[in-house]
Design a protein around this motif. Sequence first.
Motif, PDB file in Angstrom:
ATOM      1  N   LYS A   9     -33.893  51.777 -88.721  1.00 21.09           N
ATOM      2  CA  LYS A   9     -33.516  51.932 -87.327  1.00 21.09           C
ATOM      3  C   LYS A   9     -34.036  50.707 -86.581  1.00 21.09           C
ATOM      4  N   HIS A  10     -33.177  50.057 -85.836  1.00 18.94           N
ATOM      5  CA  HIS A  10     -33.629  48.867 -85.123  1.00 18.94           C
ATOM      6  C   HIS A  10     -34.720  49.211 -84.120  1.00 18.94           C
ATOM      7  N   ALA A  11     -35.850  48.464 -84.191  1.00 17.97           N
ATOM      8  CA  ALA A  11     -37.029  48.782 -83.388  1.00 17.97           C
ATOM      9  C   ALA A  11     -36.705  48.844 -81.906  1.00 17.97           C
ATOM     10  N   ARG A  66     -25.125  33.684 -97.624  1.00 17.82           N
ATOM     11  CA  ARG A  66     -25.299  33.349 -96.207  1.00 17.82           C
ATOM     12  C   ARG A  66     -25.925  34.505 -95.426  1.00 17.82           C
ATOM     13  N   GLU A  67     -25.505  35.711 -95.765  1.00 19.35           N
ATOM     14  CA  GLU A  67     -26.021  36.881 -95.078  1.00 19.35           C
ATOM     15  C   GLU A  67     -27.535  37.014 -95.344  1.00 19.35           C
ATOM     16  N   GLU A  85     -29.684  34.643 -96.265  1.00 21.89           N
ATOM     17  CA  GLU A  85     -30.470  33.553 -95.662  1.00 21.89           C
ATOM     18  C   GLU A  85     -30.496  33.660 -94.135  1.00 21.89           C
ATOM     19  N   LYS A  86     -29.425  34.147 -93.549  1.00 20.33           N
ATOM     20  CA  LYS A  86     -29.403  34.307 -92.083  1.00 20.33           C
ATOM     21  C   LYS A  86     -30.440  35.342 -91.647  1.00 20.33           C
ATOM     22  N   TRP A  87     -30.480  36.474 -92.369  1.00 19.14           N
ATOM     23  CA  TRP A  87     -31.428  37.523 -91.968  1.00 19.14           C
ATOM     24  C   TRP A  87     -32.857  37.142 -92.319  1.00 19.14           C
ATOM     25  N   MET A  93     -33.961  34.119 -92.074  1.00 14.93           N
ATOM     26  CA  MET A  93     -34.294  33.196 -90.973  1.00 14.93           C
ATOM     27  C   MET A  93     -34.745  33.999 -89.744  1.00 14.93           C
ATOM     28  N   ARG A  94     -33.933  34.985 -89.359  1.00 11.95           N
ATOM     29  CA  ARG A  94     -34.248  35.758 -88.154  1.00 11.95           C
ATOM     30  C   ARG A  94     -35.460  36.659 -88.343  1.00 11.95           C
ATOM     31  N   LYS A 119     -38.935  34.959 -88.824  1.00 13.08           N
ATOM     32  CA  LYS A 119     -39.460  34.401 -87.566  1.00 13.08           C
ATOM     33  C   LYS A 119     -39.932  35.521 -86.646  1.00 13.08           C
ATOM     34  N   TRP A 120     -39.166  36.587 -86.569  1.00 12.86           N
ATOM     35  CA  TRP A 120     -39.527  37.678 -85.650  1.00 12.86           C
ATOM     36  C   TRP A 120     -40.748  38.436 -86.172  1.00 12.86           C
TER      37      TRP A 120
END
Lengths: 135, 181
Positions: A78-80, A102-103, A105-107, A109-110, A113-114
């Motif tokens: 569930k998104h925080a 790509r999917e 590596e994109k996630w 990356m995000r 960092k978060w």
Amino acid sequence: MNRVIMIAALGLAATAAVPAMAADVVDERLAAYQAEGAGPFDAKKGKAMWTQQFTHAKADKPRSCATCHTDDPRAQGKHAKTGKAIKPLAPSANPERLTEVREIEKWFMRNCKWTVGRKCTAQEKGNLLSYLRDL
Amino acid sequence: MKLKAIPLTALAVCILGANSVLADDDWGWSRRAPDVAPVKNELYQSECGSCHFAYQPGLLPAASWEKLMGGLADHFGENAELFEDTRKTLTVYLVTNAADNVDGYRRSAKILRSLNGERPLRITETPYIRYKHNEIPPRVIRNNKDVRSLSNCAACHTRADTGSYAEREIDIPGIGRWEDD
């Protein structure tokens, strides 16, 4: 080295075909991280990192991968912040996962960092993918 | 292929445009253009719909979208970074379909008119959307675990994904249908 290239080529061939298999795509990623100098990869370390609590300048309270994906990557998350449901991450529970480079590596990356406050290293990504694949 | 596609699109725009002019709020049951143009772009739907409802481009003006797409690394406290090629493609999509670049959609026009030249990052900061929701008490939004935030359009507007925000389609979790009196 030759073997690495072989695995990478196989992985790429698998990505191009539809539907791709998570196992092949993860192999391809691991080979790519190895080419960057990382490895060998350890699923146990990946599991430990999954629930590790990180604090950094932008985090009002400790953050972990489990914050959105729960302690068990086979479970629905569930998104925080927005509360939107997140389908399970482990390929054993959701075969659509880890099927697109790509999917992934994109996630990474995000979410790194978060959660961690910086990019994940190739070693960390390899450990995490090994953990998710083996579940 | 291209030559064929253009007249068809033009025809579709004419039909939708005409309907929105002919129909009126009181004719709620008649077929008319939705409040805002629905999202038909799969890339946008998957990329910008993964953390929340994929907001229609017609809910904000082009300059707002440009600003938002220039700051994805800090996106309302979240990291929503994209690879550069995807970011460019989606910016073009958002700008082309923004409230000030589409015709015939009532809510887009109303949002735009309410803005007075302002270009906020949030749909929920546009005066029109704020005004439409100013009678809803906090217990229905913030203190409602199935809603949490006014940004969560699809929690209450059951047909938001089709670009429709009509009052009769509102169903608030834990509260029910909305009777305006």
